[in-house]
Design an enzyme around this catalytic site. Structure first.
Site: not given
Ligand code: NAD
Length: 349
Positions: A81, A186-187
């Site tokens: 990473k 992701v959400a």
């Molecule tokens: P993203 O940046 O699109 O979304 C993350 C969101 O979390 C942002 O909108 C941010 O404002 C919000 N956030 C930050 N702190 C917060 C808090 N305290 N309370 C509520 N919301 C908060 O990122 P993503 O790609 O959706 O990734 C989300 C998680 O999933 C990360 O931990 C990432 O490592 C993990 N992940 C992502 C992928 C992928 O394919 N994108 C794959 C595996 C794991």
């Protein structure tokens, strides 16, 4: 400051590269935990860290997580990473991306990068100008590629359903209450899939515009970030940042299931035991969130199409079931069971 070897999360990392490019201002860390199963693969995170020690800890934890994730997903990849240490405004310039691409290239393919928090498909295109050791690039026609986010979301959604089946005996999310931490890539995908199945959603994000847009698209209720984990819901799905399951937050949980896409959800290994002690079913993060790397690896290594990617993502619930069954049989918590399985696969068991 401790040397990297003394960090609690160092865990015999094979390679740590500290990157400084004075001209662009880039500071980055590339961590390669294991190349036992193949090149160390894992995305790049752009984040504003409180200090350098935080950045190194994040890189080490994320990198080890990728070793475990790739091994458990059956991919011929090791784990690594990268983190880019950004300023408070998360400044990211073409020059920084180019310098980062050159640093990845110098590792000669032993590290392969892709998107993570703070990085986009456009950023991967910029990095690709400097190195071929990058995935998450736009797909053309039937090609596999692009943003891993939707694939991660699909795996998380299927994993949530598996947890609901196991803990609540229900085959559908219809009428169930899902509390989502985060409204990002992701959400967003999980929320759309769950809403389409009739789930009731609550979401929280520190980014107000994002949470409002997702709420409008899915009919979700908006909740304050401080309240989302303790909501009286059927499933809590952490999909933002890591280390959010701690002694304090676990004590405040009301939901019987925690299953979400964020990496490194447990603040410490003991938190896995704390969840189990409270009778809360936990889906180990690196197992449930492997959909993105499954897509990335199929893109990078070739030899597969969208159908194969879907098939591999659809195998995630069965993997979770195996872990939960072994956990129940051995009285170890699911995270500990998954760690032991992964360590064995990477030759460290
Ligand atoms: P993203 O940046 O699109 O979304 C993350 C969101 O979390 C942002 O909108 C941010 O404002 C919000 N956030 C930050 N702190 C917060 C808090 N305290 N309370 C509520 N919301 C908060 O990122 P993503 O790609 O959706 O990734 C989300 C998680 O999933 C990360 O931990 C990432 O490592 C993990 N992940 C992502 C992928 C992928 O394919 N994108 C794959 C595996 C794991």
């Amino acid at each position: 400051m401790d040397t990297p070897w003394a960090y609690p999360d160092f865990d015999a990392h094979e390679v740590l590269q500290f990157v400084t490019d004075a001209k662009s201002g880039l500071r980055a860390i590339i961590a390669m935990h294991s190349t036992h199963l193949g090149p160390a693969a894992g995305g790049t995170r752009l984040w504003h860290y409180a200090d350098d020690a935080d950045a190194l800890t994040d890189a080490l934890r994320l990198s080890r997580g990728m070793s475990y994730k790739n091994a458990m997903a059956g991919l011929p990849l090791g784990g690594g990473k990268a983190v880019m240490l950004a300023d408070a405004k998360l400044t990211k310039t073409p020059e920084m991306l180019a310098a980062f691409g050159r640093a990845v290239d110098r590792l000669g393919g032993n590290y392969v990068t892709a998107e993570d928090v703070g990085m986009s498909v456009a950023d991967m295109i910029a990095i690709r100008r400097q190195t071929k050791f990058v995935a998450g690039l736009p797909a053309e026609g039937d090609e596999v590629g692009g943003d891993p986010g939707p694939h991660t979301s699909l795996g998380v959604f299927l994993g949530v359903k598996a947890a609901v089946r196991r803990a609540l005996g229900k085959d559908s999310l219809a009428g169930l209450h899902l509390a989502l931490q985060g409204a990002g890539s992701v959400a967003g995908g999980v929320a759309r899939l769950a809403a389409a199945e009739g789930a009731k959603l609550s979401i929280a994000d520190v980014d107000q515009a994002r949470v409002e847009a997702l709420a409008a698209a899915t009919g979700a209720a908006i909740v304050a970030p401080a309240d989302i984990l303790s909501l009286d819901a059927d499933v809590v799905s952490p999909c933002a940042l890591g280390a959010i399951l701690s002694e304090e937050s676990i004590a405040a949980l009301s939901a019987p299931i925690v299953a979400g896409g964020a990496n490194n959800q447990l603040a410490t290994p003991e938190d896995g035991q704390r969840l189990a002690a409270r009778g809360i079913l936990y889906a180990p993060d690196y197992v449930i969130n492997a959909g993105g790397i499954i897509n990335v690896s199929t893109e990078y290594l070739g030899g597969g199409d969208a159908g194969l990617v879907r098939e591999r993502i659809e195998a995630i619930p069965a993997r979770l079931e195996t872990i939960w069954t072994e956990s129940a049989a051995t009285d170890r918590d699911p995270a500990a069971v998954a760690d032991a399985m992964a360590q064995k696969l990477i030759g460290r068991g």
